[in-house]
Design a protein around this motif. Structure first.
Motif, mmCIF file in Angstrom:
data_model
loop_
_atom_site.group_PDB
_atom_site.id
_atom_site.type_symbol
_atom_site.label_atom_id
_atom_site.label_comp_id
_atom_site.label_asym_id
_atom_site.label_seq_id
_atom_site.Cartn_x
_atom_site.Cartn_y
_atom_site.Cartn_z
ATOM 1 N N THR A 14 0.827 -1.206 0.000
ATOM 2 C CA THR A 14 0.000 0.000 0.000
ATOM 3 C C THR A 14 0.862 1.258 0.000
ATOM 4 O OG1 THR A 14 -1.710 -1.209 1.184
ATOM 5 C CG2 THR A 14 -1.898 1.180 1.167
ATOM 6 N N ILE A 15 1.969 1.245 0.719
ATOM 7 C CA ILE A 15 2.873 2.407 0.726
ATOM 8 C C ILE A 15 3.409 2.661 -0.680
ATOM 9 C CG2 ILE A 15 5.108 3.266 1.543
ATOM 10 C CD1 ILE A 15 4.504 1.860 4.231
ATOM 11 N N MET A 16 3.851 1.599 -1.349
ATOM 12 C CA MET A 16 4.383 1.747 -2.718
ATOM 13 C C MET A 16 3.304 2.278 -3.664
ATOM 14 S SD MET A 16 7.630 0.756 -2.903
ATOM 15 C CE MET A 16 7.765 1.774 -1.467
ATOM 16 N N GLU A 17 2.114 1.701 -3.573
ATOM 17 C CA GLU A 17 1.020 2.145 -4.450
ATOM 18 C C GLU A 17 0.623 3.591 -4.148
ATOM 19 O OE1 GLU A 17 -1.946 -0.855 -3.716
ATOM 20 O OE2 GLU A 17 -1.159 -2.154 -5.292
ATOM 21 N N ASP A 18 0.538 3.930 -2.851
ATOM 22 C CA ASP A 18 0.171 5.296 -2.483
ATOM 23 C C ASP A 18 1.183 6.307 -3.027
ATOM 24 O OD1 ASP A 18 -2.083 4.456 -1.185
ATOM 25 O OD2 ASP A 18 -1.353 4.874 0.846
ATOM 26 N N PHE A 19 2.456 5.998 -2.869
ATOM 27 C CA PHE A 19 3.478 6.958 -3.273
ATOM 28 C C PHE A 19 3.677 7.003 -4.786
ATOM 29 C CE2 PHE A 19 7.819 8.490 -3.968
ATOM 30 C CZ PHE A 19 7.765 9.682 -3.261
ATOM 31 N N TYR A 20 3.849 5.839 -5.426
ATOM 32 C CA TYR A 20 4.224 5.812 -6.835
ATOM 33 C C TYR A 20 3.040 5.825 -7.801
ATOM 34 C CZ TYR A 20 8.982 5.055 -5.311
ATOM 35 O OH TYR A 20 10.204 5.215 -4.731
ATOM 36 N N ILE A 21 1.917 5.272 -7.403
ATOM 37 C CA ILE A 21 0.776 5.199 -8.316
ATOM 38 C C ILE A 21 -0.223 6.317 -8.044
ATOM 39 C CG2 ILE A 21 -1.175 3.782 -9.080
ATOM 40 C CD1 ILE A 21 0.621 1.314 -8.470
ATOM 41 N N HIS A 22 -0.524 6.537 -6.761
ATOM 42 C CA HIS A 22 -1.534 7.540 -6.408
ATOM 43 C C HIS A 22 -0.927 8.906 -6.104
ATOM 44 C CE1 HIS A 22 -4.371 4.272 -6.445
ATOM 45 N NE2 HIS A 22 -3.707 3.627 -5.516
ATOM 46 N N ASN A 23 0.407 9.003 -6.177
ATOM 47 C CA ASN A 23 1.143 10.264 -5.979
ATOM 48 C C ASN A 23 0.805 10.942 -4.643
ATOM 49 O OD1 ASN A 23 2.477 10.104 -8.493
ATOM 50 N ND2 ASN A 23 0.621 10.849 -9.508
ATOM 51 N N ARG A 24 0.653 10.161 -3.608
ATOM 52 C CA ARG A 24 0.394 10.734 -2.288
ATOM 53 C C ARG A 24 1.715 11.205 -1.674
ATOM 54 N NH1 ARG A 24 -3.764 6.376 -1.590
ATOM 55 N NH2 ARG A 24 -5.710 7.465 -2.009
ATOM 56 N N SER A 25 1.631 12.255 -0.887
ATOM 57 C CA SER A 25 2.835 12.803 -0.255
ATOM 58 C C SER A 25 3.265 11.922 0.912
ATOM 59 C CB SER A 25 2.559 14.218 0.242
ATOM 60 O OG SER A 25 1.668 14.177 1.348
ATOM 61 N N MET A 26 4.518 12.096 1.332
ATOM 62 C CA MET A 26 5.011 11.327 2.467
ATOM 63 C C MET A 26 4.234 11.717 3.736
ATOM 64 S SD MET A 26 6.986 9.168 1.225
ATOM 65 C CE MET A 26 7.252 8.345 2.757
ATOM 66 N N GLN A 27 3.798 12.969 3.815
ATOM 67 C CA GLN A 27 3.012 13.408 4.966
ATOM 68 C C GLN A 27 1.669 12.659 5.017
ATOM 69 O OE1 GLN A 27 4.162 15.349 7.459
ATOM 70 N NE2 GLN A 27 2.260 14.817 8.516
ATOM 71 N N ASP A 28 1.017 12.509 3.855
ATOM 72 C CA ASP A 28 -0.236 11.753 3.796
ATOM 73 C C ASP A 28 -0.021 10.303 4.215
ATOM 74 O OD1 ASP A 28 -1.561 13.983 2.863
ATOM 75 O OD2 ASP A 28 -1.582 13.328 0.754
ATOM 76 N N ILE A 29 1.058 9.707 3.724
ATOM 77 C CA ILE A 29 1.369 8.318 4.056
ATOM 78 C C ILE A 29 1.670 8.194 5.546
ATOM 79 C CG2 ILE A 29 3.042 6.450 3.671
ATOM 80 C CD1 ILE A 29 3.179 7.445 0.723
ATOM 81 N N CYS A 30 2.386 9.163 6.086
ATOM 82 C CA CYS A 30 2.713 9.193 7.518
ATOM 83 C C CYS A 30 1.437 9.176 8.350
ATOM 84 C CB CYS A 30 3.537 10.442 7.817
ATOM 85 S SG CYS A 30 3.795 10.768 9.570
ATOM 86 N N GLU A 31 0.494 10.020 8.002
ATOM 87 C CA GLU A 31 -0.763 10.102 8.745
ATOM 88 C C GLU A 31 -1.599 8.844 8.573
ATOM 89 O OE1 GLU A 31 -2.515 13.740 7.318
ATOM 90 O OE2 GLU A 31 -0.894 14.948 8.166
ATOM 91 N N ARG A 32 -1.612 8.306 7.353
ATOM 92 C CA ARG A 32 -2.426 7.121 7.074
ATOM 93 C C ARG A 32 -1.952 5.903 7.864
ATOM 94 N NH1 ARG A 32 -3.734 4.361 1.203
ATOM 95 N NH2 ARG A 32 -5.143 2.823 2.031
ATOM 96 N N PHE A 33 -0.627 5.766 7.997
ATOM 97 C CA PHE A 33 -0.087 4.571 8.646
ATOM 98 C C PHE A 33 0.333 4.816 10.096
ATOM 99 C CE2 PHE A 33 0.181 3.487 4.206
ATOM 100 C CZ PHE A 33 -0.209 2.158 4.201
ATOM 101 N N GLY A 34 0.193 6.055 10.550
ATOM 102 C CA GLY A 34 0.478 6.340 11.953
ATOM 103 C C GLY A 34 1.952 6.455 12.294
#
Length: 188
Positions: free
Chosen positions: A143-163
């Motif tokens: 999910t981290i790989m897909e969020d960052f590389y496919i969905h272009n989510r920021s590291m801040q968004d990923i940080c919040e999503r995964f805690g």
């Protein structure tokens, strides 16, 4: 180019300009104008209408990508180019299905179609390998790989999503996941 495309077949330059301008009208005309020619080619060579639709779609994608990349140089009629690409794609598919016993090189067109078709097939193989590697990766890395590389989510968004406590920790985890993904990809 005219605002409205003529009722008859569009000219080659209208098609190229339409692709460059993302014109749905031109793309629809392109699909209807040359498909009967491709259908006849495929049916006369051990295929059916579904095969013709698949081959025509692939040929239009080749044309579209070439025009969009700026690498398209029309040295013949567009109809000839499309026919040539479709014929080469169909002969390649027949040889893969063992329906054609000859050598595809016997039918090389007088019109150069370069290796873009081969590159397209190679890219498909690489995408399949990547998809398999992603499936083997597991969560949360997948999910981290897909969020960052496919969905272009920021590291801040990923940080919040995964805690994660901060974006740097999320970035470190993404790096570790990427290393695992590379390892899985190249093991195939």
């Amino acid at each position: 180019m005219n605002k409205e495309l003529k009722a008859s077949a569009p000219t080659d330059s209208e098609i190229v300009l339409g692709i460059l301008n993302n014109s749905e009208i031109v793309l629809k005309k392109l699909y209807t104008t040359y498909f009967p020619m491709v259908l006849q080619l495929i049916i006369n060579n051990n295929g059916n209408e579904d095969d013709a639709k698949d081959i025509y779609q692939e040929a239009i994608i080749v044309l579209y990508n070439k025009v969009k990349s700026g690498q398209f140089e029309l040295s013949s009629k567009l109809k000839t180019y499309i026919y040539s690409v479709c014929r080469r794609l169909w002969l390649k598919r027949l040889s893969q299905l063992n329906r054609y016993g000859g050598d595809i090189r016997d039918f090389e067109e007088y019109l150069p179609v370069d290796d873009e078709i081969d590159n397209h097939s190679e890219r498909d193989i690489q995408f399949d390998k990547m998809e398999n590697a992603l499936q083997l990766l597991g969560e949360p890395c997948k999910t981290i790989m897909e969020d960052f590389y496919i969905h272009n989510r920021s590291m801040q968004d990923i940080c919040e999503r995964f805690g994660y406590t901060n974006a740097d920790n999320a970035k470190t985890q993404k790096y570790k996941c990427l290393q695992r993904l590379k390892k899985l990809f190249f093991q195939q």
